[in-house]
Design a protein around this motif. Sequence first.
Motif, PDB file in Angstrom:
ATOM      1  N   ALA A 247      59.551 -11.831  46.518  1.00 53.21           N
ATOM      2  CA  ALA A 247      60.506 -11.462  47.569  1.00 53.21           C
ATOM      3  C   ALA A 247      61.665 -10.586  47.085  1.00 53.21           C
ATOM      4  O   ALA A 247      61.805  -9.437  47.516  1.00 53.21           O
ATOM      5  N   LEU A 248      62.514 -11.090  46.220  1.00 53.75           N
ATOM      6  CA  LEU A 248      63.776 -10.397  45.913  1.00 53.75           C
ATOM      7  C   LEU A 248      63.602  -8.971  45.374  1.00 53.75           C
ATOM      8  O   LEU A 248      64.364  -8.084  45.756  1.00 53.75           O
ATOM      9  N   PRO A 249      62.618  -8.692  44.506  1.00 48.84           N
ATOM     10  CA  PRO A 249      62.477  -7.302  44.056  1.00 48.84           C
ATOM     11  C   PRO A 249      61.984  -6.348  45.147  1.00 48.84           C
ATOM     12  O   PRO A 249      62.046  -5.134  44.967  1.00 48.84           O
ATOM     13  N   PHE A 250      61.499  -6.905  46.251  1.00 46.74           N
ATOM     14  CA  PHE A 250      60.814  -6.091  47.251  1.00 46.74           C
ATOM     15  C   PHE A 250      61.604  -5.914  48.546  1.00 46.74           C
ATOM     16  O   PHE A 250      61.084  -5.390  49.522  1.00 46.74           O
ATOM     17  N   VAL A 251      62.853  -6.373  48.559  1.00 53.88           N
ATOM     18  CA  VAL A 251      63.683  -6.215  49.749  1.00 53.88           C
ATOM     19  C   VAL A 251      64.845  -5.281  49.434  1.00 53.88           C
ATOM     20  O   VAL A 251      65.395  -5.290  48.330  1.00 53.88           O
TER      21      VAL A 251
ATOM     22  N   PRO B  77      64.289   3.431  44.845  1.00 59.72           N
ATOM     23  CA  PRO B  77      63.162   2.497  44.804  1.00 59.72           C
ATOM     24  C   PRO B  77      61.893   3.162  44.277  1.00 59.72           C
ATOM     25  O   PRO B  77      61.706   4.378  44.394  1.00 59.72           O
ATOM     26  N   TYR B  78      61.014   2.324  43.709  1.00 60.74           N
ATOM     27  CA  TYR B  78      59.684   2.778  43.328  1.00 60.74           C
ATOM     28  C   TYR B  78      58.773   2.583  44.539  1.00 60.74           C
ATOM     29  O   TYR B  78      58.689   1.478  45.090  1.00 60.74           O
TER      30      TYR B  78
ATOM     31  N   GLU C  54      59.302  -1.339  45.501  1.00 65.25           N
ATOM     32  CA  GLU C  54      60.069  -2.249  44.661  1.00 65.25           C
ATOM     33  C   GLU C  54      61.445  -1.638  44.429  1.00 65.25           C
ATOM     34  O   GLU C  54      61.568  -0.449  44.143  1.00 65.25           O
ATOM     35  N   HIS C  55      62.475  -2.467  44.557  1.00 64.43           N
ATOM     36  CA  HIS C  55      63.848  -1.992  44.485  1.00 64.43           C
ATOM     37  C   HIS C  55      64.483  -2.366  43.146  1.00 64.43           C
ATOM     38  O   HIS C  55      64.308  -3.480  42.649  1.00 64.43           O
ATOM     39  N   HIS C  56      65.223  -1.422  42.598  1.00 65.12           N
ATOM     40  CA  HIS C  56      65.924  -1.636  41.332  1.00 65.12           C
ATOM     41  C   HIS C  56      67.357  -2.084  41.584  1.00 65.12           C
ATOM     42  O   HIS C  56      68.088  -1.465  42.360  1.00 65.12           O
ATOM     43  N   ARG C  57      67.753  -3.176  40.929  1.00 65.49           N
ATOM     44  CA  ARG C  57      69.134  -3.633  40.917  1.00 65.49           C
ATOM     45  C   ARG C  57      69.544  -3.783  39.455  1.00 65.49           C
ATOM     46  O   ARG C  57      68.796  -4.359  38.659  1.00 65.49           O
TER      47      ARG C  57
END
Length: 224
Positions: A93-97, A149-150, A163-166
Motif C-alpha cells: 500500500a504505502l509505496p503505491f499511493v 514516481p516510477y 510506485e512513489h518515492h518518499r
Amino acid sequence: MWGPEGLDEVEAELLGPPEELKGKDVLEIGAGAAQCSRWLAVQGARPVALDLSHRQLQHALRIGGSFPLVCADAGALPFADASFDLACSAYGALPFVADPALVLREVHRVLRPGGRFVFSATHPIRWAFPDEPGPEGLMVSASYFDRTPYVEQDDDGRAVYVEHHRTLGDRIRDIVASGLRLVDLVEPEWPSWNTAEWGGWSPLRGNLIPGTAIYVCERDCGRD
C-alpha cells in the motif's frame, strides 16, 4: 518476512513477542495474498487482511485462512475508530499511493491508544541507484531528491504499475503529521545465508547499501 533481506518477524519481534500476539486484533494493509495474516492467525491473533486488488484477495481465498478478507482503499479504511491493537504492512500500500499521509492518518484512527503500526518499504536511498543486482547497480544515476514516481504503462499508455518515492525525511514527517510516533527505524543488513538475487536485490548490493526501511510507529495512549 519484512523484506527481501529475509528478516523474519519471529526474529525481529517488531509487532511484539509472539506470545503477546494471541487474541490481538491486527490489520494487515496491502495484504496481497495475506501471507502475513496467515502467520498472525497461527500465532493466535485475529487478523484482517485488506487489499485494493480483488485478484490478490482471490489468491488469498484460494490459499485459505480463517480470517476476513477486505477489498478496500487504504486511504479510506472501512473500520470504526479504535478497532485494532496492531497494524502491519510489508511492502504493501504505502509505496503505491500518492498521499501516504492519508493512509497513516487512517491507520492512526483505527488503532487503539497504545497500538502499534509497523510497515516496510524500499529504502529511499535505493531510488538514487539503478534497479540492477550487479555492479551496474552500485553507481548513483538519479537524484535522491527527485520525487517523480516510477510508472510502467501498457501499449495504450495506461499506467499499470506506479510506485512513489518518499525521502527518509518525507516518511518521518508523514508519520509525525498523522499523530503517530516513530519509535524505531530498522534497516536490515543482508544476512550471509541469503544468496538470492531477485530484481535489484542481491548480496552484492545488500552488503553495501540498505534495501529495506522498516518504520515502527505507535499511537500514544490517550491521544486524540
